[in-house]
Motif scaffolding. Structure first.
Motif, mmCIF file in Angstrom:
data_model
loop_
_atom_site.group_PDB
_atom_site.id
_atom_site.type_symbol
_atom_site.label_atom_id
_atom_site.label_comp_id
_atom_site.label_asym_id
_atom_site.label_seq_id
_atom_site.Cartn_x
_atom_site.Cartn_y
_atom_site.Cartn_z
ATOM 1 N N ALA A 38 9.033 43.845 93.186
ATOM 2 C CA ALA A 38 10.156 43.446 94.031
ATOM 3 C C ALA A 38 9.870 42.141 94.756
ATOM 4 N N SER A 39 8.618 41.897 95.101
ATOM 5 C CA SER A 39 8.286 40.676 95.833
ATOM 6 C C SER A 39 7.085 39.992 95.189
ATOM 7 N N LEU A 40 6.961 38.742 95.466
ATOM 8 C CA LEU A 40 5.842 37.984 94.907
ATOM 9 C C LEU A 40 4.504 38.422 95.492
ATOM 10 N N SER A 41 4.492 38.819 96.757
ATOM 11 C CA SER A 41 3.225 39.212 97.369
ATOM 12 C C SER A 41 2.686 40.499 96.743
ATOM 13 N N GLU A 42 3.559 41.451 96.402
ATOM 14 C CA GLU A 42 3.107 42.662 95.722
ATOM 15 C C GLU A 42 2.506 42.322 94.356
ATOM 16 N N GLY A 43 3.184 41.458 93.638
ATOM 17 C CA GLY A 43 2.674 41.038 92.335
ATOM 18 C C GLY A 43 1.353 40.311 92.440
ATOM 19 N N ALA A 44 1.227 39.460 93.448
ATOM 20 C CA ALA A 44 -0.025 38.717 93.631
ATOM 21 C C ALA A 44 -1.174 39.654 93.961
ATOM 22 N N VAL A 45 -0.913 40.660 94.789
ATOM 23 C CA VAL A 45 -1.969 41.630 95.131
ATOM 24 C C VAL A 45 -2.395 42.398 93.900
ATOM 25 N N TYR A 46 -1.437 42.844 93.101
ATOM 26 C CA TYR A 46 -1.775 43.601 91.910
ATOM 27 C C TYR A 46 -2.547 42.746 90.905
ATOM 28 N N ILE A 47 -2.096 41.536 90.687
ATOM 29 C CA ILE A 47 -2.787 40.654 89.743
ATOM 30 C C ILE A 47 -4.193 40.329 90.250
ATOM 31 N N GLY A 48 -4.312 40.086 91.551
ATOM 32 C CA GLY A 48 -5.639 39.827 92.124
ATOM 33 C C GLY A 48 -6.572 41.009 91.939
ATOM 34 N N ALA A 49 -6.054 42.220 92.116
ATOM 35 C CA ALA A 49 -6.881 43.416 91.921
ATOM 36 C C ALA A 49 -7.281 43.570 90.454
#
Length: 110
Positions: A38-49
């Protein structure tokens, strides 16, 4: 095929396969997650993990390889020492190669 050979085969195949699959899944996640969140920050956290996990796997593999190589080198050195017949615990005799009337060359004399 006995169980030891089967376990060795699975161990030889499982470890590299895990590393490759982790790399591919991180690559796929990098492309698909931005479209699914839904948001870019959620995607960034998941990709970073995902990439942190992949980096941890590859770092651990590199560390393991370096430790394995050091152990192999030490084992080869022990084999060469055993082949030479030299006992490391006993002092080795020193052979004098010059005659007593010859001066010992030093850097100052050069």
């Amino acid at each position: 095929m006995n169980l030891d050979r089967l376990a060795t085969f699975i161990g030889e195949i499982a470890r590299p396969s895990t590393l490759h699959l982790a790399g591919w899944s991180s690559a796929v996640a990098t492309v698909t997650i931005p479209f699914r969140t839904a948001s870019l920050s959620e995607g960034a956290v998941y990709i970073g993990a995902a990439w942190a996990g992949t980096a941890a796997l590859y770092t651990a593999k590199a560390w393991e390889q370096s430790r394995t190589r050091k152990a192999e080198v030490a084992a080869e050195a022990d084999v060469e020492i055993a082949r030479s017949g030299v006992d490391r615990r006993q002092p080795q005799p020193v052979e004098v190669v010059n005659r007593p009337d010859e001066p010992v060359p030093t850097r100052a004399a050069e």
